[in-house]
Design a protein around this motif. Structure first.
Motif, PDB file in Angstrom:
ATOM      1  N   LEU A   1       0.793  -1.306  -0.117  1.00  0.00           N
ATOM      2  CA  LEU A   1       0.089  -0.044   0.017  1.00  0.00           C
ATOM      3  C   LEU A   1       0.786   1.348   0.106  1.00  0.00           C
ATOM      4  CD1 LEU A   1      -1.255  -2.310   2.237  1.00  0.00           C
ATOM      5  CD2 LEU A   1      -2.994  -0.566   2.177  1.00  0.00           C
ATOM      6  N   ARG A   2       0.554   2.245  -0.746  1.00  0.00           N
ATOM      7  CA  ARG A   2       1.310   3.373  -0.944  1.00  0.00           C
ATOM      8  C   ARG A   2       0.197   4.622  -0.669  1.00  0.00           C
ATOM      9  NH1 ARG A   2       5.788   4.133  -5.468  1.00  0.00           N
ATOM     10  NH2 ARG A   2       3.926   3.688  -6.656  1.00  0.00           N
ATOM     11  N   TYR A   3       0.783   5.686  -0.028  1.00  0.00           N
ATOM     12  CA  TYR A   3      -0.394   6.935   0.006  1.00  0.00           C
ATOM     13  C   TYR A   3       0.551   7.952   0.818  1.00  0.00           C
ATOM     14  CZ  TYR A   3      -3.779  10.101   1.593  1.00  0.00           C
ATOM     15  OH  TYR A   3      -4.515  11.250   1.912  1.00  0.00           O
ATOM     16  N   ASP A   4       0.635   9.038   0.066  1.00  0.00           N
ATOM     17  CA  ASP A   4       1.096  10.204   0.643  1.00  0.00           C
ATOM     18  C   ASP A   4       2.609  10.048   1.033  1.00  0.00           C
ATOM     19  OD1 ASP A   4       1.240  12.974   1.287  1.00  0.00           O
ATOM     20  OD2 ASP A   4       0.333  12.717   3.344  1.00  0.00           O
ATOM     21  N   GLY A   5       3.355   9.273   0.283  1.00  0.00           N
ATOM     22  CA  GLY A   5       4.915   9.092   0.311  1.00  0.00           C
ATOM     23  C   GLY A   5       4.864   8.104   1.378  1.00  0.00           C
ATOM     24  N   MET A   6       3.937   7.356   1.965  1.00  0.00           N
ATOM     25  CA  MET A   6       4.422   6.310   2.965  1.00  0.00           C
ATOM     26  C   MET A   6       3.976   4.886   2.344  1.00  0.00           C
ATOM     27  SD  MET A   6       2.845   7.474   6.674  1.00  0.00           S
ATOM     28  CE  MET A   6       3.351   6.008   7.557  1.00  0.00           C
ATOM     29  N   VAL A   7       4.708   3.951   2.739  1.00  0.00           N
ATOM     30  CA  VAL A   7       4.509   2.438   2.121  1.00  0.00           C
ATOM     31  C   VAL A   7       4.333   1.734   3.164  1.00  0.00           C
ATOM     32  CG1 VAL A   7       5.643   0.871   0.935  1.00  0.00           C
ATOM     33  CG2 VAL A   7       6.062   3.134   0.366  1.00  0.00           C
ATOM     34  N   MET A   8       3.427   0.811   2.920  1.00  0.00           N
ATOM     35  CA  MET A   8       3.208  -0.307   3.763  1.00  0.00           C
ATOM     36  C   MET A   8       2.993  -1.559   3.106  1.00  0.00           C
ATOM     37  SD  MET A   8      -0.505  -0.683   6.257  1.00  0.00           S
ATOM     38  CE  MET A   8      -0.952  -2.386   7.177  1.00  0.00           C
ATOM     39  N   MET A   9       3.590  -2.743   3.975  1.00  0.00           N
ATOM     40  CA  MET A   9       3.615  -4.069   3.529  1.00  0.00           C
ATOM     41  C   MET A   9       2.987  -4.875   4.393  1.00  0.00           C
ATOM     42  SD  MET A   9       6.787  -6.614   2.301  1.00  0.00           S
ATOM     43  CE  MET A   9       7.054  -6.001   0.711  1.00  0.00           C
ATOM     44  N   ILE A  10       1.846  -5.751   3.862  1.00  0.00           N
ATOM     45  CA  ILE A  10       1.145  -6.738   4.625  1.00  0.00           C
ATOM     46  C   ILE A  10       1.440  -8.018   4.393  1.00  0.00           C
ATOM     47  CG2 ILE A  10      -1.443  -7.345   5.205  1.00  0.00           C
ATOM     48  CD1 ILE A  10      -2.297  -4.564   4.440  1.00  0.00           C
ATOM     49  N   ASP A  11       2.069  -8.453   5.288  1.00  0.00           N
ATOM     50  CA  ASP A  11       2.466  -9.992   4.882  1.00  0.00           C
ATOM     51  C   ASP A  11       3.747  -9.965   3.963  1.00  0.00           C
ATOM     52  OD1 ASP A  11       0.986 -11.112   7.188  1.00  0.00           O
ATOM     53  OD2 ASP A  11      -0.493 -11.438   5.803  1.00  0.00           O
TER      54      ASP A  11
ATOM     55  N   HIS B   1      11.660   1.564   0.432  1.00  0.00           N
ATOM     56  CA  HIS B   1      11.653   1.437   1.866  1.00  0.00           C
ATOM     57  C   HIS B   1      10.414   1.057   2.130  1.00  0.00           C
ATOM     58  CE1 HIS B   1       9.609   5.154   0.905  1.00  0.00           C
ATOM     59  NE2 HIS B   1       8.979   5.157   2.084  1.00  0.00           N
ATOM     60  N   ILE B   2      10.252   0.360   3.539  1.00  0.00           N
ATOM     61  CA  ILE B   2       8.763  -0.013   3.972  1.00  0.00           C
ATOM     62  C   ILE B   2       8.481   0.784   5.372  1.00  0.00           C
ATOM     63  CG2 ILE B   2       7.241  -1.933   4.664  1.00  0.00           C
ATOM     64  CD1 ILE B   2       8.070  -2.056   1.713  1.00  0.00           C
ATOM     65  N   ASP B   3       7.741   1.975   5.314  1.00  0.00           N
ATOM     66  CA  ASP B   3       7.486   2.477   6.712  1.00  0.00           C
ATOM     67  C   ASP B   3       6.784   1.514   7.719  1.00  0.00           C
ATOM     68  OD1 ASP B   3       8.101   5.565   6.119  1.00  0.00           O
ATOM     69  OD2 ASP B   3       6.680   4.690   4.390  1.00  0.00           O
ATOM     70  N   ILE B   4       5.889   0.858   7.466  1.00  0.00           N
ATOM     71  CA  ILE B   4       5.158  -0.155   7.908  1.00  0.00           C
ATOM     72  C   ILE B   4       5.037  -1.581   7.642  1.00  0.00           C
ATOM     73  CG2 ILE B   4       2.958  -0.895   9.363  1.00  0.00           C
ATOM     74  CD1 ILE B   4       2.180   2.394   9.054  1.00  0.00           C
ATOM     75  N   ALA B   5       5.628  -2.554   8.159  1.00  0.00           N
ATOM     76  CA  ALA B   5       5.272  -3.823   8.056  1.00  0.00           C
ATOM     77  C   ALA B   5       4.434  -4.375   8.805  1.00  0.00           C
ATOM     78  CB  ALA B   5       6.627  -4.749   7.895  1.00  0.00           C
TER      79      ALA B   5
END
Length: 335
Positions: free
Chosen positions: A87-97, A120-124
């Motif tokens: 997921l990517r939004y407003d410069g932030m990246v998240m990876m779910i599993d 980069h991954i802000d939130i894993a």
């Protein structure tokens, strides 16, 4: 000269006085009609506007994101019988599993990140500590360093979790445990809201205890199931969370390998179901969607991207860099 009063006439055995309709009454009726039209016309217009624009099925479909709106982008790497979502939004990246240690799955996550330019991954985030969901994070960290690790089970829950926690701590990556009802956001403006939906019941297996995640941006919602099987489906159909289960798009649980309960599906009421299992194990889920007349998309066929401005969803296949086989993709267009 005195005028005689109008004579009553007989109608169905009753005498009815002949009267002319009042002009004021006519005006009132006309105004009421206009008011009803003003109320109903926007509803009709909204009903005609599609919530999901599927460019995979119709590459020439017209759509328009709201001018100046930030876009939430959700991409499904072509891992099968395992999970990974970006997921990517407003410069932030998240990876779910992050799928497994399997070299093919690891490479497909890498090529998806490379295609998107993710470094980069802000939130894993881990939905549950099974190898096909948690083992791949250590390999992702090599090319896309992780800033934070969110877990939905205790740090010492099982060997898989202990191994992942040990790796994160060795690399100074903060760990936070979250659970049912907890929320967090993506973006500096907090525009994308995530809500955890989970029931830890010791008599259930790990799959049924896995955390679902409701993703909401504006008016649009996507429900990302974990490996939820019959017990948790039955529980949440009867005991929906405060935010409800309804979503525009639903990721089929357990890679399309389990039966979906009718009452659970009715609570979600999706317009589209995403299935990310291998072709040889998802026949039952595909048949179920056909039986229920619900549109579905198969993740193994292409690098699937879903975007929303908070008003509509637009779905397409990205042209994947260095893919391990020839894949269909949606031609780029000016937006």
């Amino acid at each position: 000269r005195r005028l005689d009063k109008p004579r009553p006439i007989a109608y169905n055995g009753r005498e009815v006085q002949e009267r002319k309709a009042s002009p004021m009454r006519k005006i009132q009726k006309l105004l009421l009609l206009l008011l009803m039209m003003a109320i109903l016309l926007p509803t009709f217009a909204m009903a005609e506007t599609p919530v999901i624009v599927n460019l995979v099925e119709n590459p020439d479909a017209e759509y328009h994101f709201e001018d100046g709106a930030k876009i939430l982008e959700i991409v499904f790497p072509r891992v099968y019988s395992s999970d990974c979502i970006l997921l990517r939004y407003d410069g932030m990246v998240m990876m779910i599993d992050a799928s497994t240690k399997n070299a093919t799955m690891r490479n497909r996550i890498y090529t998806a990140c490379d295609t998107l330019g993710i470094d980069h991954i802000d939130i894993a985030y881990n939905s549950h500590p099974h190898d096909d969901h948690i083992d791949g994070f250590q390999f992702v960290n090599e090319y896309a360093p992780i800033s934070k690790f969110l877990i939905t089970f205790p740090e010492d829950f099982n060997a898989r979790m202990k191994s992942a926690v040990k790796f994160m701590k060795a690399n100074n990556i903060p760990i936070e445990q979250i659970g049912n009802g907890d929320t967090f956001t993506l973006g500096e403006d907090g525009g994308v809201k995530m809500t955890v939906i989970q029931n830890h019941k010791s008599s259930w297996g790990v799959n049924d205890q896995s955390a679902m995640l409701m993703v909401q941006y504006g008016d649009r919602r996507m429900l990302l199931a974990g490996d939820n099987e019959n017990r948790s489906q039955q529980y949440f159909a009867a005991n929906p969370p405060e935010i409800g289960l309804n979503a525009d798009i639903f990721k089929y649980p357990h890679h399309g390998q389990v039966r979906l309960r009718d009452d659970f599906l009715e609570a979600i009421n999706p317009q589209l179901i995403f299935i990310n299992g291998a072709a040889n194990v998802i026949k039952g889920s595909v048949n179920y969607c056909d039986k229920k007349h619900i549109s579905y998309l198969l993740g193994y066929k292409g690098l699937t991207r879903m975007r929303t401005d908070g008003n509509i969803w637009v779905i397409d296949y990205l042209k994947e860099k260095n893919a391990d086989r020839d894949l269909p993709y949606t031609p780029e267009r000016d937006e």
